[in-house]
Each structure stands twice: as structure tokens, then as C-alpha cells.
Design a protein around this motif. Structure first.
Motif, mmCIF file in Angstrom:
data_model
loop_
_atom_site.group_PDB
_atom_site.id
_atom_site.type_symbol
_atom_site.label_atom_id
_atom_site.label_comp_id
_atom_site.label_asym_id
_atom_site.label_seq_id
_atom_site.Cartn_x
_atom_site.Cartn_y
_atom_site.Cartn_z
ATOM 1 N N GLU A 156 14.607 14.327 7.879
ATOM 2 C CA GLU A 156 13.652 13.591 7.048
ATOM 3 C C GLU A 156 12.477 13.171 7.917
ATOM 4 O O GLU A 156 12.677 12.613 9.004
ATOM 5 C CB GLU A 156 14.302 12.356 6.412
ATOM 6 N N ASN A 211 8.616 12.323 2.435
ATOM 7 C CA ASN A 211 8.461 11.224 1.471
ATOM 8 C C ASN A 211 7.041 11.221 0.894
ATOM 9 O O ASN A 211 6.059 11.258 1.641
ATOM 10 C CB ASN A 211 8.706 9.879 2.145
ATOM 11 N N ASP A 265 14.883 9.452 -4.091
ATOM 12 C CA ASP A 265 15.186 8.567 -2.964
ATOM 13 C C ASP A 265 15.609 7.187 -3.475
ATOM 14 O O ASP A 265 15.279 6.800 -4.595
ATOM 15 C CB ASP A 265 13.921 8.451 -2.100
ATOM 16 N N GLU A 277 10.633 13.873 -1.321
ATOM 17 C CA GLU A 277 11.354 12.671 -1.732
ATOM 18 C C GLU A 277 10.424 11.748 -2.498
ATOM 19 O O GLU A 277 9.355 11.379 -2.004
ATOM 20 C CB GLU A 277 11.883 11.915 -0.502
ATOM 21 N N LYS A 283 19.619 10.625 -3.595
ATOM 22 C CA LYS A 283 19.906 10.001 -2.312
ATOM 23 C C LYS A 283 20.315 8.563 -2.577
ATOM 24 O O LYS A 283 19.490 7.754 -3.031
ATOM 25 C CB LYS A 283 18.673 10.060 -1.407
HETATM 26 MG MG MG Z 1 13.179 8.814 2.188
#
Ligand code: MG
Ligand code: C2E
Ligand code: MG
Length: 780
Positions: free
Chosen positions: A554, A613, A677, A645, A698
């Protein structure tokens, strides 16, 4: 005496000389009793001679200097007086104190064509045109009263045009003086034929003609008035300006053309224009023009502009006024002023009007004992998103509607301003205390939070009804500032704090707010600088399979401020979102992450992926689709190496358009995956969740860290079941220990992330780990 006059006529041809001789004669015959005559007459006369002024003017000055003429009937003095009258070249008229003609002299009879008998016993006004009656009557009254009170009148001159017996006009200037016969007051009118002087005559007829022609060609009303405000001349344009014909106006009073209180207010000004020539006005601080309200016969009151002219011949006695109706200009000015002081979109006052208004409050209300006011700074929450995702037209409509709701919510006496963008300002000048301001703030919150229904067509029809919030900062007057700067700064600070406190709320200014805000400002500045100077770093945190092998990473941004040191992304990402810096920052993150994964893939880690993200503002920005496309192309990253995400919370803010956008991105970039997320915190509706084209859930870190609390386990298990049912993978983040790892491993979790495995780290470190995992066989 007779010989004297005969000699005079023969030997003297200059008027001044003639005047001096007459004065001498008068003295000789003791008709004049003037104390200190020698002392005064000498220099005065020579002075006048030098200037070449006429007999008439000299006589005038002598009269003003205080000569006092008095005799008895049948006396030698009376005879002498009669002789002088009969022999002087100046037309003379003697009147009793009621204005009846006692006698005329030959010069008078010659000029006007009357015989003595024609006039004797007649009222003088019979021979004066009506428009001048008032002035003449008034002059007589002044002379008479001056005589009674033994003062000299300030001005004995009167000018008018009078008719001859056989037609035709003579323009005359008259000196009106008084004398005593047997103790009774009588009046001597000594006339001067203005046409007598060739020069004056030429000038006069010339200018008169020009004046007439000119005055008829111009659209302004031209009026000439005498010192009693009688109108003695008017051009035809008076009809359009005042609604009266010139005939109606002649002889009537100038006063009638104005509302009485307006006339009274300006009368002292008019007076000055009578006496002061154009070229001297400036020096005396007089304006070239006056603006005042005039009165039209039918249309009522309208603004007018006046300018004034007088010539030295008429100074103090008549005044020419040029008058223009300036309603149209005033309206234009008013419109321009409105434009300058109002916001075009909402019609609310702008910053400049606010400054005027608040300064007025400072001046008028601040000194009032116990005064309490408040300044409210409003900033819409979520306006940028509307503007960015639905377009400016929708944004404009939202602003107009907000302005309307504010107007509706507040009292008429509470002015509202728009400072531009989505900033509104409300000024409360009559509230009892801070609670009053809080009450108003609550009303505003309620009004603005109601759903807006937009009429403009948007790309997303389901978005025609939207909700926004408003953050309100309140500064109390005078407690939080007694100057414009101080007060607006206080309200602004309070508004920032309302935003900080979660938006859609109000905050009062408090001491110490400055520091927090200046810290924010500093941080914002730091972000900007770092963006330009490449001051950000991208770290990567591995996502591992239950056996601990890296499957993906990530991308997590890192920022070190020069003064503040490492700043948590939760803090600076939020700030970057508010300040819109998230767009350039997000682009940099995307670019860097894509290049990195492209490099790793090229190094042979064929299944490795990077999870990026995207913040809400970034994702809802219309440019995200082309940006992503271009980034992938530039970096050579394959879409199947990328996960995007987005948090559950931001998905749920606008699920429909999120779904649409995810679809669009997937269509363009087959193989790209989506991760929801922080799952479990956003209260997803199952309806949307089932339609969400995402591959991975997630589970939020909070469930993992408190995993062994009973309630949390239930939620975690529910999420795991949900994922399975929807055929989605699930990831856990924040795995910090073996117990947690085992728990999820036992429940079929395929991907985990947490300090138990790896912390976020630089790409080079990941390289090392990857090489180790793969037996050091590959190169980074
Ligand atoms: Mg994240
Ligand atoms: P996130 O996307 O949920 O990222 C996971 C956060 O959990 C990261 O915090 C990570 O360092 C932290 N974390 C991972 N494992 C553990 C663990 O075992 N224990 C604990 N206590 N924490 C763990 P980080 O890097 O501080 O980021 C915080 C948040 O800031 C992120 O939450 C994300 O919402 C945002 N953020 C970070 N980087 C980016 C970025 O590049 N773009 C965007 N838009 N947001 C980012
Ligand atoms: Mg997370």
C-alpha cells in the motif's frame, strides 16, 4: 446756478468731469451736507477717473458714501436742485414715498417719449414691465427704510427693460436714492440708458442675441432670476425640465420650482452665486454645479444639476441658472454603484459594502452604552464538491439559493454579504447578548442544511437534490474586535475552528484561536512549498498472505515539515483536501506509485500490486479519469498491478456517482481493482454495497485492534461473511500480533497488513525484502 449749468454743458464733455462739476455745484449750493467730503471725494474721484468709470457709477458711490440731501419747499435750495435735475443729461424721475411720479426731467422725457403730464401722479409701476415689479418695489422699500433708519442701503441699483411710449424697449439701470423735502421722504430715480454707451449697447445686443439663440438650441432649462428670485428670463426648455411654459414662469418665483425645504437648504448657496463670479468660485470653495431636487409640474420631484453664470454688469442683481434633469444619470450612477457594491450572482452586498456598513456601526453604535452586535462568517461545507462534480452552473444555483434562504431566515435589518466563493457574512447589529447570535447561527444551520433541489441539468440526474452544510464563525462586537481587521479576523478564525470541529456547526471566537490557525496556515504553506520542491516521500507497506509472503504494497505518503518534523498523513491529507492541494499531491502519489510498481513488475515480481489511496475530493474530481489513464500510460504500469482504495465513508457520501465512476475507470483500464478502505466505519447500505463494483473489503483497523472485545468480533465475522457472500476478497489492516494474525488466518483471510509483518517503508527497503523472499535471485 443757471450759468453754471450752461457753462457745464458747453465746456465739459467727459462724463467724469461733468460729474465732478455737478458735485462741486451741489456743494456750492449747499445741497449736499457731507461731513468730510473733501477727504473722501478727492481720492475717490481721481481713482474713478483713472478707471474711467461713468458718471452714473460715481454718483452711485457718492450716494453710498452717505450724502444727505435735504431742503424746504420754496427755498433757494429747492430751486437749485430743480435746475440740476432739469439740466443733467441723465434721465431723472422724482417720486413721492408711495411711488407716484412727482416730476420727470427733459432727459427722461426724451428717452421714453413721454410728456411730463403723461406721468405726473401716475404710479411708477405702471411703466415697469410686470416681471420687474417685485424688484422695483423692493428697492424702493429698502431705500425708504434706509432713510428712516439713517443707514445707507447696501445696493441701490436695479436693472430692467422698460417700454417707450411709442413702442420699443430701453434697457435701463437705475440708481434709487432718497432726499427730504420739508422733512418728508421723496425718491429720486436716476436712470442710465444702457444703450447710450455704444460699447455696452453693442455688447448687450450682441450677447443678448447670441444668448437667445444659444438658449433656444440647448436642452437645459435656462432661467435668469433677479435677487428676489423672480424669474425674468426663461428659455423653451423649461417646459421639458419643469413642465411649465416660459410664459408661465416669467414673473413667477424661482422658489416654486423646488420643494420648500430643498429651496431653504440651498438658498444661502444661491445667494453666494449671485455675488461671486465663476472665476472666483473655486477659491472660495464653491462648487461649479449644485445638485438638488427640483419639482416638475406634473412628474413631481427629480434630481437636477444647476450651474450659474453672472456677468459683472449684473453681479448681485441677477443670476443665470442652467438646469438639467439628471434622473437618467442618477439612475445610471445608482446602477453603477449597485454593481460596485453588490455581488452580481446573488445580489447581496460585497466586501466593499460590508466595509462601509461595519464602519457605520463603529461610528454610530459603538459609542452607545451597552451596544452588542455580532459578525458571522459563513463558509459552505461541500460546495467545492458540488462545483467540481456538477459544474459551475449547479454551484451558482446553490449559492443563489443559499443567499435566498439566508435572506428568508434573517431579519430585514440584518445585512448579508457575499465575499466571493462560498463565503457569506452576516452582520447583526441589534442582539441582546451572545445567545442571540447563537440562536441566529442555529437558524442559519437549519436553513442551509435543508436539501437543495437544483434545476440545472447535471451529468448525474440523481444529483439534482443535494445537501451541503455550513460552518459558522462568530465574533462579538465589541468584545472580539472594534476594528474591521480585528473583527473579521476573529470571525474568520472562529469559522476555521467550526470547520475543524467537524463542519456544519458554529463556533464563537476565543482567545488563543490565532495560534492554532496560524499553525494551520503554516502547514498549508509548508505543503505548497513541499509540492514544488519535491518534499514528499512515498512509503510502501507490504500486504502479505497468511504465510507472511508479500503480495502487494500500500502506498502511503510521508511528509516531513522543516519545523514540525514528521506530520501524520491523517492531519495533512485533511488539510490538503480542504485547500484543494490534494489534487496536485494526489497526482504525484499516483505517478510515483505507478512508476514504482512498473519497475517492480519489470524486475520480475509479476503478481505484485500497489494499492493507492484516493481521497474523496480527488476521486470525485472530473479529471480523475483522464489523470489515471495518462498516469498509467506514462508509467507503463499495467492496470492489473493497481488497486485503488477509497474509504467506505467517502463512497457512501455519494454512492451512485461513485459506482458510475468506478465502472468508467474499470471500462477504460481492465484489470484494475478497487478496495473499500476502513470498512465497517461508514455504515454502508447493503443495497449499495451489493452493487459496488469493488473486489476487496479492507476491515478497519479499529476492529482489529480491539478484536477480542465480544461486540467487535461479531462485526468482524459479519463483515467476513458479507465479503464471502458478495464474492469479494477481504483484507485486514493493523495486524499487530500473532493472535490477531491467527484469528484471521483461521477465517480464510488471504491478505493481511500490519506492524506484525512490516511497517510502511521506503521502496528500496521493499526491494531488499522482495529479493530476500525470492532467494536474492532477482534485482530491484
Ligand atoms: Mg488505505
Ligand atoms: P489508511 O489508508 O487506512 O492507511 C492505513 C494506516 O494504518 C496507515 O497510516 C498505516 O501506517 C497504518 N497502519 C498499518 N499497519 C498498522 C498497525 O499495525 N498498527 C497501526 N496502529 N497502524 C497501522 P498512515 O500512513 O498514518 O495513514 C493514515 C491515513 O492517511 C491512511 O489510512 C489514509 O487514509 C491516509 N493516507 C495515507 N497516505 C495516503 C495517500 O497517499 N493518499 C491518500 N489519499 N490518503 C493517504
Ligand atoms: Mg484503512
Amino acid at each position: 446756478m443757471i450759468e453754471f449749468v450752461e457753462r457745464l454743458d458747453e465746456s465739459v464733455d467727459s462724463l467724469d468731469e461733468r460729474f465732478d462739476r455737478i458735485i462741486e455745484a451741489l456743494e456750492e449750493y449747499k445741497l449736499l451736507e457731507a461731513p468730510g467730503l473733501e477727504a473722501e471725494a478727492g481720492p475717490l474721484v481721481t481713482d474713478l477717473e483713472k478707471r474711467g468709470e461713468s458718471l452714473f457709477d460715481n454718483l452711485l458711490r457718492k450716494a453710498i458714501a452717505g450724502y444727505d440731501l435735504s431742503f424746504r419747499s420754496g427755498s433757494e435750495d429747492e430751486d437749485s436742485f430743480a435746475i440740476i435735475i432739469d439740466n443733467t443729461m441723465d434721465p431723472v424721475l422724482l417720486l413721492d414715498n408711495t411711488g407716484s411720479v412727482l416730476r420727470t426731467n427733459p432727459a427722461f422725457e426724451k428717452l421714453f417719449g413721454f410728456d411730463s403730464q403723461d406721468l405726473e401722479g401716475q404710479a411708477i409701476l405702471e411703466f415697469v414691465p410686470v416681471p420687474y415689479h417685485h424688484a422695483v418695489r423692493d428697492k424702493f422699500a429698502k431705500v425708504l427704510s434706509a432713510r428712516r433708519h439713517r443707514t445707507s442701503p447696501d445696493d441701490n441699483l436695479v436693472v430692467f427693460r422698460s417700454k417707450r411710449k411709442n413702442g420699443g424697449y430701453v434697457s435701463v439701470e437705475c440708481l434709487v436714492a432718497s432726499y427730504l423735502r420739508d422733512g418728508e421722504i421723496e425718491i429720486a430715480v436716476i436712470l442710465r440708458d444702457l444703450a447710450n454707451s455704444h460699447e455696452i449697447a453693442a455688447q448687450l445686443s450682441d450677447s443678448e442675441e447670441q444668448f437667445e439663440t444659444l438658449s433656444e438650441t440647448i436642452t437645459e432649462a435656462i432661467l435668469r432670476i433677479d435677487e428676489d428670485y423672480r424669474i425674468i428670463f426663461a428659455n423653451s426648455a423649461v417646459l421639458s425640465t419643469f413642465g411649465y411654459t416660459r410664459q408661465e414662469l416669467l414673473g413667477s418665483s424661482f422658489r416654486e420650482l423646488f420643494p420648500p425645504e430643498i429651496f431653504s437648504r440651498h438658498e444661502p448657496d444661491f445667494r453666494k452665486y449671485f455675488y461671486v463670479d465663476d472665476q472666483h468660485r473655486r477659491g472660495l470653495g464653491m462648487k461649479r454645479t449644485l445638485e438638488l431636487l427640483g419639482r416638475h409640474k406634473h412628474r413631481g420631484v427629480s434630481p437636477m444639476e444647476m450651474s450659474f453664470g453672472n456677468s459683472s454688469n449684473y453681479r448681485g442683481r441677477s443670476l443665470t441658472c442652467i438646469i438639467r434633469d439628471i434622473s437618467t444619470r442618477k439612475n445610471t450612477e445608482r446602477r453603477l454603484r449597485h454593481l460596485a457594491y453588490h455581488d452580481k450572482l446573488t445580489g447581496l452586498g460585497n466586501r466593499d459594502l460590508f466595509a462601509t456598513e461595519i464602519n457605520r456601526i463603529f461610528e454610530e453604535l459603538l459609542p452607545v452604552e451597552g451596544f452588542c452586535g455580532a459578525l458571522l462568517f459563513l463558509d459552505l461545507d461541500g460546495f467545492k464538491q458540488v462545483n467540481d462534480s456538477l459544474g459551475h452552473e449547479a454551484g451558482d444555483e446553490l449559492l443563489v439559493e443559499t443567499a435566498r434562504r439566508l435572506r428568508e431566515t434573517l431579519r430585514e435589518t440584518d445585512p448579508i454579504f457575499r465575499f466571493g466563493g462560498d463565503e457569506f457574512v452576516v452582520l447583526l447589529s441589534s442582539i441582546p447578548d451572545p445567545r442571540g447570535a447563537a440562536l441566529v447561527a442555529r437558524k442559519i444551520l437549519e436553513a442551509v442544511s435543508r436539501t437543495f433541489t437544483l434545476s440545472v441539468e447535471t451529468d448525474a440526474p440523481e444529483m439534482s437534490s443535494i445537501s451541503v452544510g455550513v460552518s459558522i464563525g462568530i465574533a462579538m462586537i465589541p468584545d472580539h474586535g472594534t476594528s474591521l481587521n480585528r473583527l473579521t479576523k476573529s470571525a474568520d478564525l472562529a469559522m476555521y475552528h467550526a470547520k475543524d470541529a467537524g463542519k456544519n456547526c458554529y463556533r464563537f471566537f476565543e482567545e488563543g484561536m490565532d495560534e492554532k490557525v496560524s499553525l494551520r496556515l503554516k502547514m498549508e504553506q509548508g505543503l505548497k512549498t513541499s509540492l514544488n520542491a519535491g518534499g514528499f516521500e512515498l512509503y510502501f507497506q507490504p500486504l502479505v498472505d497468511p504465510a507472511g509472503k508479500i503480495r502487494g504494497v500500500e502506498a502511503l505518503v510521508r511528509w516531513q515539515d522543516m519545523d514540525m518534523g514528521w506530520v501524520s498523513p491523517t492531519t495533512f491529507i485533511a488539510l490538503a483536501e480542504e485547500t484543494n492541494l490534494i489534487i496536485p499531491l494526489g497526482n504525484w502519489i499516483m505517478e510515483t506509485a505507478c512508476r514504482q510498481i512498473s519497475a517492480w513488475r519489470a524486475a520480475g515480481y509479476d503478481d505484485l500490486f500497489v494499492s493507492i489511496n484516493l481521497s474523496m475530493n480527488q476521486f470525485s474530481h472530473p479529471d480523475i479519469v483522464p489523470n489515471l489513464r495518462n498516469t498509467l500510460r506514462r508509467s507503463g504500469a499495467s492496470p492489473d498491478s493497481i488497486c485503488i482504495e477509497i474509504t467506505e465513508t467517502s463512497v457512501m457520501k455519494d454512492p451512485e456517482s461513485t459506482i458510475a465512476k468506478i465502472r468508467q475507470i474499470k471500462d477504460e483500464n481492465p484489470g484494475i481493482r478497487f478496495v473499500i478502505d476502513d470498512f465497517g466505519t461508514g455504515y454502508s447500505s447493503l443495497n449499495y454495497l451489493s452493487r459496488l463494483p469493488a473486489e476487496i473489503l479492507k476491515i478497519d483497523i479499529s476492529f482489529v485492534s480491539r478484536l477480542f472485545e465480544e461486540q467487535n468480533q461479531k462485526v468482524v465475522n459479519a463483515i467476513i461473511n458479507l465479503a464471502r457472500n458478495m464474492e469479494m476478497e477481504y483484507v485486514v489492516e493493523g495486524v499487530e500480533n500473532e493472535d490477531q494474525r491467527r484469528y484471521f488466518a483461521d477465517r480464510g483471510c488471504t491478505l493481511m497488513q500490519g506492524f506484525h509483518f512490516y511497517r510502511p517503508m521506503e521502496a528500496a527497503k521493499i526491494d531488499e525484502i522482495l529479493r530476500e523472499e525470492n532467494g536474492g535471485s532477482r534485482e530491484g
